[in-house]
Design an enzyme around this catalytic site. Structure first.
Site, PDB file in Angstrom:
ATOM      1  N   PRO A   2     -90.096  -5.132  -7.632  1.00  0.00           N
ATOM      2  CA  PRO A   2     -89.629  -3.881  -7.030  1.00  0.00           C
ATOM      3  C   PRO A   2     -88.140  -3.955  -6.714  1.00  0.00           C
ATOM      4  CG  PRO A   2     -91.708  -4.546  -6.065  1.00  0.00           C
ATOM      5  CD  PRO A   2     -91.255  -5.687  -6.920  1.00  0.00           C
ATOM      6  N   GLU A   3     -87.403  -2.956  -7.186  1.00  0.00           N
ATOM      7  CA  GLU A   3     -85.963  -2.904  -6.944  1.00  0.00           C
ATOM      8  C   GLU A   3     -85.693  -1.850  -5.872  1.00  0.00           C
ATOM      9  OE1 GLU A   3     -83.769  -2.617 -10.630  1.00  0.00           O
ATOM     10  OE2 GLU A   3     -85.217  -3.852 -11.687  1.00  0.00           O
TER      11      GLU A   3
END
Length: 308
Positions: A2-3
């Site tokens: 997840p960014e």
């Protein structure tokens, strides 16, 4: 992993659902994830009320009020989702907890039991019966717990760079942090000490939007006379635009990621280069095809014709 857009999407979901609720039960199946959980973790969470939910880079930060509402006893519960970590929320008014997750006991609080999924590692129950469940198949996520007074010096937060949506982020500041750096522009974008929150997917997409080669030297963003080049302004605008579009789309769902309500993000359906190796470049009148190369052990996707 997840960014920034995915963590921001989770933050927004939790920020609506959790503030004002008090933790009455904190239960964890194991003493560690990627690293050991903080000492006394469960006991420190119980009895505290959620004040607000923030994000810094790829970290989620949940501010917890002091026990007995002591205003000088605020704690920060920091969460990094690693490769596959996620939260899901189950509320009493839904009536049914998803199969494979935690079930409600007769006392209405819930517990870890045989019906929990094999990768459900943590259960938080609030005073209104809401359940927050932490799931992490690969166990690369980790957590920390520290006083709000120690936030600026926390080892995970102290060396983080600019936030792409902060007031300081611009073509000028981007060129400044890249000045003199001979590493590739793609590698520099992934350095969290320079820009916080940008990961592999959005670095590829931003470079394509700005028409810049991932091979380009990072220092080239600084032009003559120590002034930012046009490329620096173009890239700064592209980063903000790509991240903004991704947040609007709810992030990108690749394998394990989902929102706290169980829905998936949609930005992956709009990728211009990421994962499109061999496909025709989407730039009008460009005859190129998307290439995949490996830089610093990470896949990079780009068009060698229109990205210079």
């Amino acid at each position: 992993m997840p960014e920034l857009p995915e963590v921001e999407t989770v933050r927004r979901g939790l920020a609506v659902a959790l503030p004002g609720k008090r933790i009455v039960l904190s239960q964890w199946r194991r003493p560690d994830l990627r690293f050991p959980l903080p000492e006394g973790f469960s006991g420190a969470l119980e009895g505290r009320c959620v004040n607000h939910v923030e994000r810094r880079a790829k970290y989620l930060m949940i501010t917890l009020g002091g026990k007995n509402d002591d205003k000088d006893d605020l704690l920060i519960w920091l969460v990094h989702f690693g490769m596959s970590g996620r939260f899901s929320i189950h509320t009493p008014d839904v009536g049914v907890v998803r199969p494979g997750y935690f079930v409600l006991d007769t006392d209405g609080m819930g517990s870890l039991n045989d019906t929990a999924g094999p990768h459900d590692h943590g259960l938080i129950v609030f005073n209104d019966g809401t359940q927050l469940i932490y799931t992490d198949p690969r166990r690369f996520g980790f957590m920390d717990l520290f006083s709000d007074k120690d936030k600026s010096g926390n080892r995970h937060l102290a060396r983080l760079g600019m936030e792409p949506f902060s007031k300081q982020f611009s073509g000028e500041s981007l060129a400044s942090v890249m000045a003199g750096r001979r590493l590739s522009l793609k590698a520099a974008l992934l350095d969290q000490r320079l820009i916080a929150g940008l990961g592999n997917i959005y670095a590829c997409e931003s470079l394509f939007r700005a028409r810049l080669s991932p091979h380009r030297q990072a220092g080239s963003l600084m032009g003559r006379g120590s002034k930012p080049s046009v490329r620096a302004h173009r890239l700064a605008a592209a980063i903000q635009a790509i991240l903004g579009e991704a947040i609007t789309a709810g992030g990108s769902s690749l394998k394990d990621y989902e929102h706290p309500d169980g829905t998936a993000g949609w930005f992956q359906h709009g990728f211009s280069v990421y994962g499109r190796s061999g496909a025709t470049c989407l730039t009008p009148n460009c005859a190129g095809r998307i290439k995949r190369i490996v830089q610093n052990s990470r896949s990079t996707f780009y068009c060698s014709i229109c990205q210079r």
